[in-house]
Write a protein that holds these residues in place. Sequence first.
Motif, PDB file in Angstrom:
ATOM      1  N   LEU A  12       0.826  -1.213   0.000  1.00 47.54           N
ATOM      2  CA  LEU A  12       0.000   0.000   0.000  1.00 47.54           C
ATOM      3  C   LEU A  12       0.858   1.259   0.000  1.00 47.54           C
ATOM      4  CD1 LEU A  12      -2.751  -1.072   2.556  1.00 47.54           C
ATOM      5  CD2 LEU A  12      -2.913  -1.000   0.059  1.00 47.54           C
ATOM      6  N   PHE A  13       2.076   1.155   0.461  1.00 42.63           N
ATOM      7  CA  PHE A  13       3.000   2.287   0.482  1.00 42.63           C
ATOM      8  C   PHE A  13       3.927   2.294  -0.722  1.00 42.63           C
ATOM      9  CE2 PHE A  13       7.151   3.993   1.794  1.00 42.63           C
ATOM     10  CZ  PHE A  13       6.779   5.317   1.992  1.00 42.63           C
ATOM     11  N   THR A  14       4.442   1.124  -1.093  1.00 45.73           N
ATOM     12  CA  THR A  14       5.470   1.077  -2.130  1.00 45.73           C
ATOM     13  C   THR A  14       4.933   1.286  -3.535  1.00 45.73           C
ATOM     14  OG1 THR A  14       5.324  -1.331  -2.216  1.00 45.73           O
ATOM     15  CG2 THR A  14       7.012  -0.384  -0.795  1.00 45.73           C
ATOM     16  N   ILE A  15       3.744   0.792  -3.841  1.00 43.53           N
ATOM     17  CA  ILE A  15       3.215   0.950  -5.203  1.00 43.53           C
ATOM     18  C   ILE A  15       2.928   2.414  -5.522  1.00 43.53           C
ATOM     19  CG2 ILE A  15       1.260   0.399  -6.702  1.00 43.53           C
ATOM     20  CD1 ILE A  15       1.336  -2.415  -5.539  1.00 43.53           C
ATOM     21  N   PRO A  16       2.211   3.179  -4.686  1.00 46.00           N
ATOM     22  CA  PRO A  16       2.016   4.597  -5.014  1.00 46.00           C
ATOM     23  C   PRO A  16       3.320   5.378  -5.042  1.00 46.00           C
ATOM     24  CG  PRO A  16       0.462   3.927  -3.334  1.00 46.00           C
ATOM     25  CD  PRO A  16       1.427   2.791  -3.508  1.00 46.00           C
ATOM     26  N   LEU A  17       4.242   5.060  -4.158  1.00 45.44           N
ATOM     27  CA  LEU A  17       5.524   5.752  -4.138  1.00 45.44           C
ATOM     28  C   LEU A  17       6.305   5.480  -5.428  1.00 45.44           C
ATOM     29  CD1 LEU A  17       7.390   7.499  -2.402  1.00 45.44           C
ATOM     30  CD2 LEU A  17       8.418   5.384  -1.566  1.00 45.44           C
ATOM     31  N   THR A  18       6.256   4.265  -5.905  1.00 49.23           N
ATOM     32  CA  THR A  18       6.928   3.910  -7.154  1.00 49.23           C
ATOM     33  C   THR A  18       6.300   4.641  -8.334  1.00 49.23           C
ATOM     34  OG1 THR A  18       7.463   1.727  -6.280  1.00 49.23           O
ATOM     35  CG2 THR A  18       7.539   1.994  -8.666  1.00 49.23           C
ATOM     36  N   LEU A  19       4.993   4.718  -8.378  1.00 48.77           N
ATOM     37  CA  LEU A  19       4.319   5.411  -9.479  1.00 48.77           C
ATOM     38  C   LEU A  19       4.643   6.907  -9.486  1.00 48.77           C
ATOM     39  CD1 LEU A  19       0.863   3.619  -9.415  1.00 48.77           C
ATOM     40  CD2 LEU A  19       2.752   3.278 -11.024  1.00 48.77           C
ATOM     41  N   VAL A  20       4.669   7.521  -8.322  1.00 47.22           N
ATOM     42  CA  VAL A  20       5.016   8.944  -8.236  1.00 47.22           C
ATOM     43  C   VAL A  20       6.457   9.166  -8.647  1.00 47.22           C
ATOM     44  CG1 VAL A  20       5.357  10.841  -6.608  1.00 47.22           C
ATOM     45  CG2 VAL A  20       3.261   9.502  -6.527  1.00 47.22           C
ATOM     46  N   ASP A  21       7.347   8.295  -8.211  1.00 51.40           N
ATOM     47  CA  ASP A  21       8.761   8.420  -8.552  1.00 51.40           C
ATOM     48  C   ASP A  21       8.979   8.266 -10.051  1.00 51.40           C
ATOM     49  OD1 ASP A  21      11.600   8.572  -8.053  1.00 51.40           O
ATOM     50  OD2 ASP A  21      11.642   6.407  -8.391  1.00 51.40           O
ATOM     51  N   MET A  22       8.353   7.288 -10.666  1.00 53.28           N
ATOM     52  CA  MET A  22       8.522   7.081 -12.102  1.00 53.28           C
ATOM     53  C   MET A  22       7.929   8.229 -12.903  1.00 53.28           C
ATOM     54  SD  MET A  22       7.851   2.986 -12.352  1.00 53.28           S
ATOM     55  CE  MET A  22       7.764   3.007 -14.117  1.00 53.28           C
ATOM     56  N   GLY A  23       6.785   8.736 -12.479  1.00 55.35           N
ATOM     57  CA  GLY A  23       6.163   9.861 -13.183  1.00 55.35           C
ATOM     58  C   GLY A  23       6.991  11.124 -13.097  1.00 55.35           C
ATOM     59  N   SER A  24       7.503  11.419 -11.904  1.00 53.77           N
ATOM     60  CA  SER A  24       8.315  12.630 -11.767  1.00 53.77           C
ATOM     61  C   SER A  24       9.637  12.497 -12.505  1.00 53.77           C
ATOM     62  CB  SER A  24       8.548  12.944 -10.286  1.00 53.77           C
ATOM     63  OG  SER A  24       9.291  11.913  -9.670  1.00 53.77           O
ATOM     64  N   SER A  25      10.222  11.320 -12.536  1.00 57.07           N
ATOM     65  CA  SER A  25      11.456  11.109 -13.289  1.00 57.07           C
ATOM     66  C   SER A  25      11.228  11.301 -14.778  1.00 57.07           C
ATOM     67  CB  SER A  25      11.997   9.707 -13.043  1.00 57.07           C
ATOM     68  OG  SER A  25      12.387   9.556 -11.720  1.00 57.07           O
ATOM     69  N   LEU A  26      10.104  10.839 -15.282  1.00 58.49           N
ATOM     70  CA  LEU A  26       9.783  11.011 -16.695  1.00 58.49           C
ATOM     71  C   LEU A  26       9.659  12.488 -17.058  1.00 58.49           C
ATOM     72  CD1 LEU A  26       8.870   9.630 -19.395  1.00 58.49           C
ATOM     73  CD2 LEU A  26       6.555   9.971 -18.559  1.00 58.49           C
ATOM     74  N   VAL A  27       8.968  13.254 -16.230  1.00 58.39           N
ATOM     75  CA  VAL A  27       8.782  14.679 -16.502  1.00 58.39           C
ATOM     76  C   VAL A  27      10.104  15.428 -16.413  1.00 58.39           C
ATOM     77  CG1 VAL A  27       7.700  16.785 -15.622  1.00 58.39           C
ATOM     78  CG2 VAL A  27       6.368  14.691 -15.802  1.00 58.39           C
ATOM     79  N   VAL A  28      10.881  15.180 -15.379  1.00 58.72           N
ATOM     80  CA  VAL A  28      12.152  15.888 -15.205  1.00 58.72           C
ATOM     81  C   VAL A  28      13.123  15.521 -16.322  1.00 58.72           C
ATOM     82  CG1 VAL A  28      14.166  16.127 -13.702  1.00 58.72           C
ATOM     83  CG2 VAL A  28      11.875  16.186 -12.732  1.00 58.72           C
ATOM     84  N   ASP A  29      13.177  14.260 -16.714  1.00 54.60           N
ATOM     85  CA  ASP A  29      14.068  13.865 -17.812  1.00 54.60           C
ATOM     86  C   ASP A  29      13.662  14.526 -19.122  1.00 54.60           C
ATOM     87  OD1 ASP A  29      15.597  12.325 -16.162  1.00 54.60           O
ATOM     88  OD2 ASP A  29      14.671  10.423 -16.745  1.00 54.60           O
TER      89      ASP A  29
END
Length: 60
Positions: A12-29
Motif C-alpha cells: 500500500l505504500f510502495t506501489i504509489p511511491l513507485t508510481l510517483v517516482d517514475m512519473g516525476s522522473s519522466l517529466v524531469v528527464d
Amino acid sequence: MISAISAPPLLLFTIPLTLVDMGSSLVVDAVMLPVDLAITPSNPELRTPRSMFCHYNYSI
C-alpha cells in the motif's frame, strides 16, 4: 516478491511511491533533455550526448 508475501501492507505504500517516482522522473528527464544536449564540457576529451547520436549519410 518477498515483501508481497511477507508484508502485504507494505504494498500500500510502495506501489504509489513507485508510481510517483517514475512519473516525476519522466517529466524531469523530458524537461532537462534540451539542457543536457546543449551543455558542452570544458574538457575536450569528454563526449557530449549530441556527439553520441548515430548519423547516416543518405547520399548515393
